[in-house]
Design a protein around this motif. Structure first.
Motif, short mmCIF file in Angstrom:
data_model
loop_
_atom_site.label_atom_id
_atom_site.label_comp_id
_atom_site.label_asym_id
_atom_site.label_seq_id
_atom_site.Cartn_x
_atom_site.Cartn_y
_atom_site.Cartn_z
N THR A 144 15.83 36.36 -7.08
CA THR A 144 16.70 35.50 -7.87
C THR A 144 18.04 36.19 -8.06
O THR A 144 18.12 37.42 -8.03
CB THR A 144 16.05 35.18 -9.24
OG1 THR A 144 16.85 34.23 -9.94
CG2 THR A 144 15.89 36.44 -10.10
N TRP A 145 19.09 35.38 -8.23
CA TRP A 145 20.42 35.93 -8.44
C TRP A 145 20.43 36.90 -9.62
O TRP A 145 19.78 36.63 -10.62
CB TRP A 145 21.40 34.77 -8.72
CG TRP A 145 22.81 35.21 -8.94
CD1 TRP A 145 23.76 35.43 -7.99
CD2 TRP A 145 23.45 35.48 -10.20
NE1 TRP A 145 24.94 35.82 -8.58
CE2 TRP A 145 24.76 35.86 -9.93
CE3 TRP A 145 23.02 35.45 -11.53
CZ2 TRP A 145 25.67 36.20 -10.93
CZ3 TRP A 145 23.90 35.80 -12.53
CH2 TRP A 145 25.21 36.16 -12.22
N GLN A 186 14.87 39.98 -11.21
CA GLN A 186 14.70 39.40 -12.54
C GLN A 186 15.29 40.32 -13.60
O GLN A 186 15.10 41.53 -13.57
CB GLN A 186 13.22 39.17 -12.83
CG GLN A 186 12.92 38.66 -14.24
CD GLN A 186 13.48 37.27 -14.50
OE1 GLN A 186 13.19 36.34 -13.75
NE2 GLN A 186 14.27 37.13 -15.55
N LEU A 187 16.02 39.72 -14.53
CA LEU A 187 16.61 40.47 -15.63
C LEU A 187 15.65 40.46 -16.82
O LEU A 187 15.12 39.42 -17.20
CB LEU A 187 17.95 39.85 -16.04
CG LEU A 187 18.68 40.49 -17.21
CD1 LEU A 187 19.12 41.92 -16.87
CD2 LEU A 187 19.88 39.65 -17.63
N ASP A 232 16.32 34.13 -18.84
CA ASP A 232 16.57 32.98 -17.98
C ASP A 232 18.07 32.87 -17.72
O ASP A 232 18.84 32.56 -18.62
CB ASP A 232 16.05 31.71 -18.66
CG ASP A 232 16.24 30.46 -17.80
OD1 ASP A 232 16.61 30.61 -16.61
OD2 ASP A 232 16.03 29.35 -18.32
N LEU A 233 18.47 33.14 -16.48
CA LEU A 233 19.89 33.08 -16.12
C LEU A 233 20.31 31.71 -15.58
O LEU A 233 21.45 31.54 -15.16
CB LEU A 233 20.21 34.16 -15.09
CG LEU A 233 20.06 35.61 -15.57
CD1 LEU A 233 20.42 36.58 -14.46
CD2 LEU A 233 20.92 35.88 -16.80
N ALA A 234 19.40 30.74 -15.61
CA ALA A 234 19.73 29.41 -15.09
C ALA A 234 20.94 28.79 -15.78
O ALA A 234 21.78 28.17 -15.11
CB ALA A 234 18.51 28.48 -15.21
N PHE A 262 30.51 28.92 -11.01
CA PHE A 262 29.53 29.94 -10.61
C PHE A 262 29.51 30.06 -9.09
O PHE A 262 29.50 29.07 -8.36
CB PHE A 262 28.13 29.58 -11.11
CG PHE A 262 27.05 30.48 -10.58
CD1 PHE A 262 26.89 31.75 -11.09
CD2 PHE A 262 26.22 30.05 -9.54
CE1 PHE A 262 25.91 32.59 -10.59
CE2 PHE A 262 25.24 30.89 -9.04
CZ PHE A 262 25.08 32.16 -9.58
N ASP A 263 29.49 31.29 -8.60
CA ASP A 263 29.44 31.57 -7.17
C ASP A 263 28.24 32.47 -6.92
O ASP A 263 28.20 33.62 -7.37
CB ASP A 263 30.73 32.26 -6.73
CG ASP A 263 30.74 32.60 -5.23
OD1 ASP A 263 29.75 32.30 -4.54
OD2 ASP A 263 31.75 33.17 -4.77
N ALA A 264 27.25 31.96 -6.20
CA ALA A 264 26.02 32.71 -5.96
C ALA A 264 26.25 33.95 -5.11
O ALA A 264 25.38 34.83 -5.06
CB ALA A 264 24.99 31.81 -5.27
N ASN A 265 27.41 34.04 -4.47
CA ASN A 265 27.72 35.21 -3.64
C ASN A 265 28.53 36.26 -4.39
O ASN A 265 29.02 37.21 -3.78
CB ASN A 265 28.49 34.76 -2.39
CG ASN A 265 27.65 33.88 -1.49
OD1 ASN A 265 26.51 34.21 -1.18
ND2 ASN A 265 28.21 32.75 -1.08
#
Length: 230
Positions: A112-113, A133-134, A202-204, A212-215
């Motif tokens: 996950t990001w 996971q954080l 939960d970072l959703a 938001f940029d997933a990269n």
């Protein structure tokens, strides 16, 4: 890789490849703010190195590794920015998240990001956390007044910023720089915290923000399309 003549190597400098201990080397080129990280680095008789994998990071950029790319860490993270550093802990304030490991068999075969990569030593059970996971120390966990400044700084950072699953390894193992500045009591005090005192984050909601940029490791502020570094 610009490896210095006598680098510090995790597990010590070795040429015996039967001794497995990750053998990370972290090198920062201060002139260019470039981070070089190597994994399973073994010294050769000719003065060179045999390295299983390596990664390079521009420390002036928030860009993540390309999707599905590992690094010297299974999650594709840079190791250095997430390390505990003695000078920061001694100052009483750590302003960043940390990295930790658990056994690979306890990590879900997904990521996950902001992670970019996974291992396949676990399974797809939803009862296991994915790579990256954080986790954070629960806000109501009491930090004893008797703890030293270093331990208090570490535990406060774990409440404020948390820690990411960065790789498979020993359970609840947080890595830090080798330094004579570490107090012996710091280790025992931090290790006294049970794993049940942590919660998954939960970072959703962050990933759902505009901009938001997933990269990128940058987090857009709530209600804005502009990203800010974390």
């Amino acid at each position: 890789l610009p490896i210095p003549a006598s680098p510090k190597v995790e597990g010590g400098i070795s040429s015996d490849k039967t001794i497995y201990n990750d053998h990370h080397i972290l090198v920062i080129e201060t002139d260019t703010c470039t981070l070089w990280e190597a994994y399973n680095a073994y010294a050769r008789a000719d003065g060179g190195w045999d390295i299983l994998s390596s990664a390079v990071f521009d420390l002036k950029s928030n860009a993540l590794r390309p999707l599905d790319w590992t690094s010297s860490d299974a999650a594709g993270f840079p190791i250095f920015p997430l390390l505990l550093r003695a000078d920061q802990a001694s100052s009483g304030e750590i302003n960043h998240a940390l990295r930790f490991t658990i056994q690979s068999s306890k990590i879900r075969n997904s990521f996950t990001w902001p992670a970019r990569h996974k291992t396949n030593n676990g399974d797809l059970s939803l009862s296991k956390p994915p790579m990256g996971q954080l986790f954070r120390l629960k806000a109501d966990y009491p930090i004893p007044d008797s703890y030293g400044a270093q331990a208090k700084a570490i535990l406060t950072a774990l409440k404020r910023y948390g820690m990411f699953i960065a790789d498979g390894g020993s359970d609840m193992f947080i890595q830090g720089e080798p330094s004579a500045q570490w107090s012996d009591s710091t280790v025992s005090q931090v290790q006294s915290v049970p794993h049940t005192a942590f919660e998954a984050v939960d970072l959703a909601p962050i990933m759902a923000r505009a901009g938001f940029d997933a990269n990128s490791a940058a987090v857009p502020p709530a209600g804005s399309a502009a990203a800010v570094p974390v």
